[in-house]
Scaffold this motif. Structure first.
Motif, PDB file in Angstrom:
ATOM      1  N   ILE A 167       7.592  40.720 -19.821  1.00 13.63           N
ATOM      2  CA  ILE A 167       8.839  40.786 -19.052  1.00 13.63           C
ATOM      3  C   ILE A 167      10.087  40.634 -19.933  1.00 13.63           C
ATOM      4  CG2 ILE A 167       7.963  40.169 -16.799  1.00 13.63           C
ATOM      5  CD1 ILE A 167       9.322  37.602 -19.290  1.00 13.63           C
ATOM      6  N   GLY A 168       9.939  40.770 -21.265  1.00 11.69           N
ATOM      7  CA  GLY A 168      11.130  40.680 -22.108  1.00 11.69           C
ATOM      8  C   GLY A 168      10.808  40.756 -23.583  1.00 11.69           C
ATOM      9  N   ASP A 169      11.867  40.987 -24.371  1.00  8.07           N
ATOM     10  CA  ASP A 169      11.767  40.956 -25.826  1.00  8.07           C
ATOM     11  C   ASP A 169      13.080  40.426 -26.362  1.00  8.07           C
ATOM     12  OD1 ASP A 169      13.615  43.049 -25.655  1.00  8.07           O
ATOM     13  OD2 ASP A 169      12.075  44.590 -25.905  1.00  8.07           O
ATOM     14  N   PHE A 170      13.379  40.618 -27.679  1.00  6.77           N
ATOM     15  CA  PHE A 170      14.588  40.028 -28.224  1.00  6.77           C
ATOM     16  C   PHE A 170      15.862  40.663 -27.670  1.00  6.77           C
ATOM     17  CE2 PHE A 170      13.691  43.371 -31.374  1.00  6.77           C
ATOM     18  CZ  PHE A 170      14.929  43.970 -31.509  1.00  6.77           C
ATOM     19  N   ASN A 171      15.732  41.801 -27.010  1.00  3.13           N
ATOM     20  CA  ASN A 171      16.903  42.418 -26.396  1.00  3.13           C
ATOM     21  C   ASN A 171      17.269  41.775 -25.063  1.00  3.13           C
ATOM     22  OD1 ASN A 171      17.570  44.494 -28.276  1.00  3.13           O
ATOM     23  ND2 ASN A 171      15.704  45.570 -27.659  1.00  3.13           N
ATOM     24  N   GLY A 172      16.347  41.007 -24.498  1.00  3.16           N
ATOM     25  CA  GLY A 172      16.624  40.346 -23.232  1.00  3.16           C
ATOM     26  C   GLY A 172      15.403  40.347 -22.331  1.00  3.16           C
ATOM     27  N   ILE A 173      15.555  39.721 -21.173  1.00  2.89           N
ATOM     28  CA  ILE A 173      14.450  39.642 -20.224  1.00  2.89           C
ATOM     29  C   ILE A 173      14.745  40.520 -19.009  1.00  2.89           C
ATOM     30  CG2 ILE A 173      13.811  37.315 -20.934  1.00  2.89           C
ATOM     31  CD1 ILE A 173      15.275  36.255 -18.453  1.00  2.89           C
ATOM     32  N   ASN A 174      13.682  40.930 -18.332  1.00  2.00           N
ATOM     33  CA  ASN A 174      13.805  41.715 -17.105  1.00  2.00           C
ATOM     34  C   ASN A 174      13.908  40.724 -15.949  1.00  2.00           C
ATOM     35  OD1 ASN A 174      13.491  43.317 -14.827  1.00  2.00           O
ATOM     36  ND2 ASN A 174      11.984  44.663 -15.792  1.00  2.00           N
ATOM     37  N   LEU A 175      15.118  40.313 -15.658  1.00  5.45           N
ATOM     38  CA  LEU A 175      15.349  39.268 -14.671  1.00  5.45           C
ATOM     39  C   LEU A 175      14.843  39.670 -13.288  1.00  5.45           C
ATOM     40  CD1 LEU A 175      16.583  36.440 -14.442  1.00  5.45           C
ATOM     41  CD2 LEU A 175      18.751  37.525 -13.846  1.00  5.45           C
ATOM     42  N   GLU A 176      15.089  40.912 -12.922  1.00  7.52           N
ATOM     43  CA  GLU A 176      14.655  41.369 -11.599  1.00  7.52           C
ATOM     44  C   GLU A 176      13.133  41.303 -11.462  1.00  7.52           C
ATOM     45  OE1 GLU A 176      16.703  41.831  -9.248  1.00  7.52           O
ATOM     46  OE2 GLU A 176      18.474  41.650 -10.544  1.00  7.52           O
ATOM     47  N   ARG A 177      12.445  41.692 -12.534  1.00  4.72           N
ATOM     48  CA  ARG A 177      10.983  41.665 -12.476  1.00  4.72           C
ATOM     49  C   ARG A 177      10.469  40.230 -12.414  1.00  4.72           C
ATOM     50  NH1 ARG A 177       6.802  43.066 -10.045  1.00  4.72           N
ATOM     51  NH2 ARG A 177       4.865  43.032 -11.237  1.00  4.72           N
ATOM     52  N   ILE A 178      11.125  39.347 -13.136  1.00  2.00           N
ATOM     53  CA  ILE A 178      10.727  37.941 -13.086  1.00  2.00           C
ATOM     54  C   ILE A 178      10.806  37.426 -11.654  1.00  2.00           C
ATOM     55  CG2 ILE A 178      11.400  35.593 -13.749  1.00  2.00           C
ATOM     56  CD1 ILE A 178      12.163  36.683 -16.472  1.00  2.00           C
ATOM     57  N   ILE A 179      11.910  37.722 -10.983  1.00  2.00           N
ATOM     58  CA  ILE A 179      12.078  37.263  -9.598  1.00  2.00           C
ATOM     59  C   ILE A 179      11.024  37.884  -8.689  1.00  2.00           C
ATOM     60  CG2 ILE A 179      13.643  37.304  -7.616  1.00  2.00           C
ATOM     61  CD1 ILE A 179      15.970  37.094  -9.636  1.00  2.00           C
ATOM     62  N   GLU A 180      10.707  39.168  -8.933  1.00  5.83           N
ATOM     63  CA  GLU A 180       9.682  39.844  -8.133  1.00  5.83           C
ATOM     64  C   GLU A 180       8.310  39.192  -8.293  1.00  5.83           C
ATOM     65  OE1 GLU A 180       9.715  43.866  -9.391  1.00  5.83           O
ATOM     66  OE2 GLU A 180      11.587  44.383  -8.350  1.00  5.83           O
ATOM     67  N   LEU A 181       8.039  38.633  -9.448  1.00  8.75           N
ATOM     68  CA  LEU A 181       6.749  38.008  -9.708  1.00  8.75           C
ATOM     69  C   LEU A 181       6.611  36.655  -9.010  1.00  8.75           C
ATOM     70  CD1 LEU A 181       6.279  38.867 -13.487  1.00  8.75           C
ATOM     71  CD2 LEU A 181       4.871  39.679 -11.586  1.00  8.75           C
ATOM     72  N   GLU A 182       7.708  36.160  -8.442  1.00  8.81           N
ATOM     73  CA  GLU A 182       7.726  34.930  -7.654  1.00  8.81           C
ATOM     74  C   GLU A 182       7.094  33.734  -8.377  1.00  8.81           C
ATOM     75  OE1 GLU A 182       5.852  36.013  -3.967  1.00  8.81           O
ATOM     76  OE2 GLU A 182       7.739  36.793  -3.153  1.00  8.81           O
TER      77      GLU A 182
END
Length: 311
Positions: A100-115
């Protein structure tokens, strides 16, 4: 540690420190930080004063640093991890977990979707992202250990907040026992001057306050950069030549970085470590991650500083 330095360390060491900004904090021992609240609820505090409370251990965890992921698996909480960074590669089971992420940043929306119930940062994270996660009802914990003692403390607190306190205690005891065994093996051996290269363009060293500096000291070495400014300072080539380390250490983090390529750098031929063939590339994933394999990192540095132990 400033955000720019952290991101640079991510790119060159693949340690996955996605958290960004952080501040210095005094580590408080676990017994001072946690306790039962509201009946069965467990309360734990992270390195940045955030209180994490769970009535029941979290069942879905996202780790934003390989070191924390390794801790979770080492204490038996790996089956609860549902998201990790692109740099997570140990243990092997982590390869099947969603990135869900690398040094460019995290996928915040996906993190929230994963609950997830819990997100574990390296450092205190990015304020705007933290606010979004908290609004979504997701608890956040941040840790930034910079010594073996702080790494053990982090393991204990992650163990507490995930319901794996006993496993964490056993892991910490095992680490302490192995460390003692290693230190006993080098008692009485001559100290060697050591330089640890973090990066080469510009040249950066492991400075005072970094866990690598502590590892060098424990391993019977004297870090020639132990009086530099900051944990990962830029270091002048002229000063490196003047300090003339007997042992030169770095991580095997880039394909083009080899013992020969280091020896061929301008000015390096004047350094004793180069003259005497004492240049060592150490597993970057072990040496650069402040997690349960830090004692293995200590052992690797001992072997580099004291090759006579193999005889």
């Amino acid at each position: 540690m400033k955000k720019g330095i952290v991101l640079l360390l991510i790119m060159m060491l693949t340690v996955g420190l996605l958290a960004g900004c952080s501040t210095e904090t005094e580590t408080v021992q676990p017994e001072e930080q946690s306790g039962a609240v509201d009946g069965n609820a467990e309360e734990t505090m992270d390195d940045f004063g955030n209180t994490i409370i769970f009535d029941n251990p979290p069942q879905r965890i996202i780790s934003l640093a390989p070191s924390n992921t390794e801790i979770l698996f080492a204490i038996g909480a790996g089956d609860k991890v549902v998201g990790v960074t692109s740099y997570d590669d140990y243990p092997e089971d982590v390869l099947d977990i969603e990135k869900i992420g690398d040094f460019n940043g995290i996928n915040l929306e996906r993190i929230i979707e994963l609950e997830p119930d819990l997100v574990i940062n390296y450092g205190d994270g990015v304020t705007e992202e933290n606010e979004r996660l908290l609004e979504a009802g997701i608890q956040i914990a941040g840790f930034e250990p910079e010594s073996i003692e702080e790494i053990r403390d982090t393991i204990l607190r992650i163990g507490e907040m995930t319901g794996h306190k006993q496993e964490a205690l056993e892991l910490v005891d095992e680490m302490a026992s192995k460390e003692e065994e290693i230190l006993e093996s080098i008692e009485g051996l001559e100290k060697k001057t050591v330089f640890y290269e973090i990066w080469h363009e510009p040249l950066m060293a492991a400075g005072p306050g970094s866990f690598i500096d502590q590892l060098i000291s424990l391993a019977g070495g004297e870090n020639v950069a132990n009086d530099a400014e900051g944990e990962y300072p830029q270091y002048d080539l002229e000063q490196l030549i003047e300090r003339n380390p007997e042992v030169y250490l770095t991580a095997n983090d880039l394909p083009e970085k080899t013992v020969d390529s280091i020896k061929e750098r301008p000015g390096y031929s004047e350094i004793d470590a180069i003259k005497n063939g004492r240049v060592y590339l150490i597993d970057g994933n072990v040496i650069s991650r402040p997690g349960p394999r830090i004692i293995q990192a200590l052992e690797l540095i001992v072997e580099a500083i004291h090759p006579e132990l193999k005889n």
